[in-house]
Motif scaffolding. Sequence first.
Motif, mmCIF file in Angstrom:
data_model
loop_
_atom_site.group_PDB
_atom_site.id
_atom_site.type_symbol
_atom_site.label_atom_id
_atom_site.label_comp_id
_atom_site.label_asym_id
_atom_site.label_seq_id
_atom_site.Cartn_x
_atom_site.Cartn_y
_atom_site.Cartn_z
ATOM 1 N N ALA A 64 72.180 42.976 13.363
ATOM 2 C CA ALA A 64 73.377 43.602 13.940
ATOM 3 C C ALA A 64 74.179 42.540 14.661
ATOM 4 N N HIS A 65 75.491 42.686 14.665
ATOM 5 C CA HIS A 65 76.361 41.724 15.332
ATOM 6 C C HIS A 65 76.404 42.003 16.830
ATOM 7 N N ASP A 70 70.941 45.625 19.845
ATOM 8 C CA ASP A 70 69.783 46.189 19.154
ATOM 9 C C ASP A 70 69.724 47.708 19.334
ATOM 10 N N HIS A 71 69.418 48.417 18.251
ATOM 11 C CA HIS A 71 69.276 49.861 18.328
ATOM 12 C C HIS A 71 68.567 50.397 17.091
ATOM 13 N N TYR A 72 68.062 51.618 17.223
ATOM 14 C CA TYR A 72 67.460 52.320 16.091
ATOM 15 C C TYR A 72 68.392 53.442 15.670
ATOM 16 N N ARG A 80 68.103 48.103 13.753
ATOM 17 C CA ARG A 80 69.069 47.009 13.704
ATOM 18 C C ARG A 80 68.878 46.100 14.912
ATOM 19 N N LEU A 81 68.625 44.832 14.623
ATOM 20 C CA LEU A 81 68.346 43.845 15.661
ATOM 21 C C LEU A 81 69.438 42.786 15.695
ATOM 22 N N SER A 82 69.830 42.398 16.893
ATOM 23 C CA SER A 82 70.794 41.313 17.033
ATOM 24 C C SER A 82 70.193 40.043 16.446
ATOM 25 N N GLU A 84 69.693 37.008 17.371
ATOM 26 C CA GLU A 84 68.731 36.246 18.160
ATOM 27 C C GLU A 84 67.379 36.952 18.226
ATOM 28 N N VAL A 85 67.408 38.251 18.425
ATOM 29 C CA VAL A 85 66.162 39.024 18.476
ATOM 30 C C VAL A 85 65.484 39.015 17.108
ATOM 31 N N TYR A 86 66.267 39.122 16.060
ATOM 32 C CA TYR A 86 65.739 39.188 14.697
ATOM 33 C C TYR A 86 64.960 37.931 14.315
ATOM 34 N N ARG A 87 65.520 36.762 14.629
ATOM 35 C CA ARG A 87 64.969 35.538 14.049
ATOM 36 C C ARG A 87 64.109 34.687 14.983
ATOM 37 N N LEU A 88 64.280 34.826 16.306
ATOM 38 C CA LEU A 88 63.558 33.928 17.214
ATOM 39 C C LEU A 88 62.155 34.423 17.549
ATOM 40 N N PRO A 89 61.175 33.514 17.540
ATOM 41 C CA PRO A 89 59.809 33.873 17.950
ATOM 42 C C PRO A 89 59.637 33.722 19.463
ATOM 43 N N SER A 90 60.406 34.497 20.205
ATOM 44 C CA SER A 90 60.344 34.402 21.658
ATOM 45 C C SER A 90 59.780 35.691 22.256
#
Length: 230
Positions: A64-65, A70-72, A80-82, A84-90
């Motif tokens: 998500a942009h 982020d939301h369901y 749907r994940l922003s 940064e949340v989608y790709r980072l292993p943090s």
Amino acid sequence: MYFDPLYFVFALPPMLLGLWAQFKVKSAFKKYSQVRTQSGINGAEAARRILQRGGLGNVTIETAHGMLSDHYDPHHKALRLSDEVYRLPSIASVGVAAHEAGHALQDKTGYLPLQLRSIMVPAVSIGSNLGPIIFMAGMFLAGTIGTTLAWAGIILFGATALFALVTLPVEFDASRRAKELLVSQGIVSPAEMQGVNAVLDAAALTYVAAAAQAIMQLVYFLTIMNRRNS
């Protein structure tokens, strides 16, 4: 009415709480976005693991942009994940992703507060915008018509306050599920939960602030009506 000092008595405390909550969530997310998970799992992987564990392989995970967008989506069964949340292993990423996956689990089990919130969305979208306008229009008009309009505005906006209250158990429960599943699924270690707690607890505070703002505005409207009737 536009310059009523009483308004600030009701509006200022929850407004300050909202600003504090926004600061907390942004600072916590920024801090723990820079802390890598020991497992190396990113947000999308964490969400997928939780969804599969809950028998929700049919739920899609999309990007998500926008930051913290982020939301369901219960209608399209999509999480749907922003970016940064989608790709980072943090720690911040897996915490937020797990929270949103928690909403998907609520949807599957028919969690009542989530169902109520979904039903209320159309009324809230109208009430939050039109309620105050109709209320103010009623206050400027004399007689029965003005009183009726003012009460109509209060009732419409009351749906917004009720929605904010119903949202609280929905968000708290999603965070509770997320915290339990992150550890049980081996996504984060117990030691890493301090960071997860900081992020999700700060996010929860924003919903508390939103509820406080809606309730205090509703109380203000009722106070003005009482003053008018006196």
